[in-house]
Design a protein around this motif. Structure first.
Motif, PDB file in Angstrom:
ATOM      1  N   ALA A  76       0.830  -1.200   0.000  1.00 46.74           N
ATOM      2  CA  ALA A  76       0.000   0.000   0.000  1.00 46.74           C
ATOM      3  C   ALA A  76       0.870   1.258   0.000  1.00 46.74           C
ATOM      4  O   ALA A  76       2.022   1.241   0.442  1.00 46.74           O
ATOM      5  N   SER A  77       0.279   2.333  -0.479  1.00 47.66           N
ATOM      6  CA  SER A  77       0.923   3.645  -0.435  1.00 47.66           C
ATOM      7  C   SER A  77      -0.130   4.677  -0.072  1.00 47.66           C
ATOM      8  O   SER A  77      -1.271   4.593  -0.533  1.00 47.66           O
ATOM      9  N   PHE A  78       0.284   5.663   0.754  1.00 49.50           N
ATOM     10  CA  PHE A  78      -0.627   6.725   1.179  1.00 49.50           C
ATOM     11  C   PHE A  78       0.032   8.075   0.913  1.00 49.50           C
ATOM     12  O   PHE A  78       0.517   8.741   1.827  1.00 49.50           O
ATOM     13  N   PRO A  79       0.042   8.476  -0.358  1.00 49.35           N
ATOM     14  CA  PRO A  79       0.753   9.692  -0.747  1.00 49.35           C
ATOM     15  C   PRO A  79      -0.097  10.941  -0.544  1.00 49.35           C
ATOM     16  O   PRO A  79      -1.313  10.878  -0.332  1.00 49.35           O
ATOM     17  N   ALA A  80       0.567  12.070  -0.620  1.00 51.49           N
ATOM     18  CA  ALA A  80      -0.100  13.368  -0.584  1.00 51.49           C
ATOM     19  C   ALA A  80       0.691  14.317  -1.472  1.00 51.49           C
ATOM     20  O   ALA A  80       1.827  14.017  -1.871  1.00 51.49           O
ATOM     21  N   GLU A  99      -4.790  11.935  -5.459  1.00 51.02           N
ATOM     22  CA  GLU A  99      -6.195  12.356  -5.414  1.00 51.02           C
ATOM     23  C   GLU A  99      -7.015  11.419  -4.530  1.00 51.02           C
ATOM     24  O   GLU A  99      -7.870  11.864  -3.751  1.00 51.02           O
ATOM     25  N   ALA A 100      -6.753  10.110  -4.631  1.00 47.34           N
ATOM     26  CA  ALA A 100      -7.480   9.137  -3.820  1.00 47.34           C
ATOM     27  C   ALA A 100      -6.953   9.062  -2.394  1.00 47.34           C
ATOM     28  O   ALA A 100      -7.648   8.598  -1.492  1.00 47.34           O
ATOM     29  N   GLY A 101      -5.719   9.493  -2.191  1.00 43.49           N
ATOM     30  CA  GLY A 101      -5.093   9.385  -0.883  1.00 43.49           C
ATOM     31  C   GLY A 101      -4.477   8.033  -0.613  1.00 43.49           C
ATOM     32  O   GLY A 101      -3.907   7.817   0.465  1.00 43.49           O
ATOM     33  N   GLN A 102      -4.525   7.128  -1.599  1.00 37.85           N
ATOM     34  CA  GLN A 102      -4.023   5.776  -1.377  1.00 37.85           C
ATOM     35  C   GLN A 102      -4.006   5.001  -2.680  1.00 37.85           C
ATOM     36  O   GLN A 102      -4.659   5.389  -3.663  1.00 37.85           O
TER      37      GLN A 102
END
Length: 251
Positions: A76-80, A99-102
């Motif tokens: 998983a990845s949780f970028p911003a 845009e999705a947050g993940q």
């Protein structure tokens, strides 16, 4: 944080990373995966087709195809914006994931899935993904602990108990986390780190809901400045905890 599951707050991408990896490694059955991905009232998740003429398919069909193609795990990845943690592109993936947050990456093949909730179903959009270097679980854990202490000190100086007493109460116990159920194969250290990250993310969300009792724009900015590094550390910790390429070797 986007698209949290209704029961324990674990995001869709984290849930798919843990249970999808367990299925790829033969630790759980297909029904276990589907059950774990469902929130109350939902229908089983779907993966959209790669082309305009391709219809959606069940998530297990995608995982089976990924395994045949050489995938060994799901991360998983949780970028911003400004911090595409766990991603190396291409640009279309980074933009969609931010845009999705993940999102999730299918390790071993250059493919990612980005979730979006549509009514009662989570739909995953496939997209090409560049391979990435392994993450450092220990570094992410240390960063979370250090940033939490710094943020707590800064918020105390800003009198957090006056403008958000519930946030001050949460920060009093720095060791507790959200209890999480994980499938076989997920190291307890990662379950613990994910639980702490989720709890702190909820604290950050609560503290940033509004400016509370801020008396000036500068005070509000100072509060956000104290919380934003913690939010970044939380996303990085959750990414590492849900990335099998960062996990310690199995005993």
């Amino acid at each position: 944080m986007n698209q949290r599951a209704a029961d324990d707050g674990l995001p869709d991408s984290a849930r798919l990373a843990w249970w999808g990896t367990a299925w790829l490694q033969g630790r759980v059955g297909p029904d276990d995966v589907v059950d774990a991905l469902l929130s109350p009232g939902d229908v089983p998740p779907l993966v959209l087709g790669d082309g305009p003429d391709d219809g959606p398919s069940p998530i297990l069909v995608e995982l089976a195809a990924a395994r045949t193609a050489g995938a060994t795990a799901v991360a998983a990845s949780f970028p911003a914006t400004g911090d595409p943690v766990g991603l190396r592109g291409p640009r279309a993936l980074s933009a969609a994931a931010i845009e999705a947050g993940q999102c999730v990456l299918l390790l071993g093949i250059e493919r990612a899935l980005v979730p979006a909730r549509v009514g009662r179903v989570v739909e995953w959009t496939p997209t090409p993904a560049a391979r990435r270097p392994p993450l450092d679980l220990g570094e992410a854990d240390r960063e979370l602990r250090a940033t939490l202490l710094t943020a707590a000190d800064a918020l105390a100086a800003l009198d957090v108990a006056r403008w958000r007493p519930e946030v001050a109460d949460e920060l009093m116990d720095l060791r507790s986390g959200t209890p999480l159920e994980a499938p076989p194969g997920v190291p307890p250290r990662c379950v613990d780190l994910a639980g702490r990250a989720l709890r702190l993310w909820s604290v950050v969300d609560l503290a940033l809901e509004d400016d509370g009792a801020a008396v000036s724009a500068s005070e509000a900015a100072a509060r956000r400045g104290a919380l934003e590094p913690l939010e970044r550390a939380v996303r990085r910790a959750l990414t590492a905890a849900c990335s099998p390429d960062a996990w310690p070797p199995a005993d």
